[in-house]
Enzyme design. Sequence first.
Site, PDB file in Angstrom:
ATOM      1  N   LYS A  25       0.819  -1.212   0.000  1.00 50.88           N
ATOM      2  CA  LYS A  25       0.000   0.000   0.000  1.00 50.88           C
ATOM      3  C   LYS A  25       0.853   1.261   0.000  1.00 50.88           C
ATOM      4  O   LYS A  25       2.034   1.242   0.318  1.00 50.88           O
ATOM      5  CB  LYS A  25      -0.993  -0.026   1.171  1.00 50.88           C
ATOM      6  N   ARG A  32      -3.304 -10.049   5.120  1.00 50.12           N
ATOM      7  CA  ARG A  32      -3.715 -10.178   3.718  1.00 50.12           C
ATOM      8  C   ARG A  32      -2.589  -9.638   2.846  1.00 50.12           C
ATOM      9  O   ARG A  32      -2.267  -8.448   2.929  1.00 50.12           O
ATOM     10  CB  ARG A  32      -5.012  -9.380   3.504  1.00 50.12           C
TER      11      ARG A  32
HETATM   12  N1  HH2 Z   1      -7.351  -4.010   0.926  1.00 50.14           N
HETATM   13  C1  HH2 Z   1      -7.659  -4.060  -0.377  1.00 50.14           C
HETATM   14  C2  HH2 Z   1      -8.707  -4.880  -0.823  1.00 50.14           C
HETATM   15  N2  HH2 Z   1      -9.420  -5.634   0.044  1.00 50.14           N
HETATM   16  N3  HH2 Z   1      -9.813  -6.381   2.241  1.00 50.14           N
HETATM   17  C3  HH2 Z   1      -9.530  -6.350   3.552  1.00 50.14           C
HETATM   18  N4  HH2 Z   1     -10.232  -7.098   4.418  1.00 50.14           N
HETATM   19  N5  HH2 Z   1      -8.515  -5.562   4.033  1.00 50.14           N
HETATM   20  C4  HH2 Z   1      -7.766  -4.757   3.225  1.00 50.14           C
HETATM   21  O1  HH2 Z   1      -6.876  -4.040   3.730  1.00 50.14           O
HETATM   22  C5  HH2 Z   1      -8.054  -4.769   1.826  1.00 50.14           C
HETATM   23  C6  HH2 Z   1      -9.104  -5.618   1.361  1.00 50.14           C
HETATM   24  C7  HH2 Z   1      -6.863  -3.279  -1.373  1.00 50.14           C
HETATM   25  O2  HH2 Z   1      -5.797  -4.018  -1.866  1.00 50.14           O
HETATM   26  P1  HH2 Z   1      -5.778  -4.830  -3.273  1.00 50.14           P
HETATM   27  O3  HH2 Z   1      -6.786  -5.916  -3.297  1.00 50.14           O
HETATM   28  O4  HH2 Z   1      -4.396  -5.274  -3.514  1.00 50.14           O
HETATM   29  O5  HH2 Z   1      -6.077  -3.714  -4.340  1.00 50.14           O
HETATM   30  P2  HH2 Z   1      -7.326  -3.378  -5.256  1.00 50.14           P
HETATM   31  O6  HH2 Z   1      -8.437  -2.926  -4.350  1.00 50.14           O
HETATM   32  O7  HH2 Z   1      -6.821  -2.291  -6.151  1.00 50.14           O
HETATM   33  O8  HH2 Z   1      -7.717  -4.624  -6.007  1.00 50.14           O
END
Ligand code: HH2
Length: 294
Positions: free
Chosen positions: A237, A272
Amino acid sequence: MQSTSAKTSVGAGEWRLARRTLPWGARTLVMGVLNVTPDSFSDGGRFFDPARALEHAARMVEEGADILDVGGESTRPGSSDVDAEEETRRVVPVVEALAGRVRVPVSVDTTKAGVARAALDAGAEIVNDISGLRFEPALADVAARAGAGLVLMHSLGTRGTLHTLPPVEDVLSEVVESLRAGTAEAERRGVARASLCVDPGVGFGKTHEQNVGLLARLDVFGAAFPDLPVLVGTSRKRFVGTLLGGAPVGERLHGTMATVAAAALRGAHVVRVHDVRAAVDTVRVIDAIKAVRG
Ligand code: HH2
């Protein structure tokens, strides 16, 4: 089947999912991220093709992932809205293929009740809702019916304003109060408390200092939910890049692992991450240190 009141111990327990329970608290669990999106901030487009997604999922399981989290809609700043039909089209074939193939539970990262229902029908065992039930409270009805695990993450605003609202002043109180409301709503709709998991939502509507502060005070957050597992997502992040003097997404691995270590030491039960092997090694060492400290 356990009764809801069976899991009341503090700091450890059994997370009740659709077809199994997952022990939490004894060691830190690793949730591997599988984004089947064209536009996720760190891996957008890489696993949009279902065959590549399955290959990557198999690798994450081999590397020691305890859970696979499949997402069909990016939540990054500036990402485009995806309707439920398109999100279902992206997620369901992958969930279906995985559920029949991998030994670890599959989670679906969605805020939409319809997508959650389709994914649970296809074999998912956890719903991961980054809106903490604020977008579609009926998502809890769907999770309850399936007996699924339900992750409630803190965020602010609507789909359109997730990252643009002014941050609140007292972030810890806001996160705790919001998730107290979310967990109460989930239980009111029939989700067993033993199926719930809470997440402070690092990187969602918080300032850089608040993101760092939430990690530093994760033990205080966890103390507000002593009977629930705590999930933390810091992987790649922006605040990690900022701490590293502006490191781009591809150069945040070591910084991410520092946050994983800090989170696990401060009481995260599930982390995660995109980089499963590194996280598995990191929490293994941290768990050993925690075990000596008692
Ligand atoms: N962060 C993201 C997405 N889902 N779910 C939980 N429970 N906690 C988090 O911190 C969280 C999440 C964002 O990360 P990512 O999936 O890598 O990115 P994107 O939303 O661009 O797909």
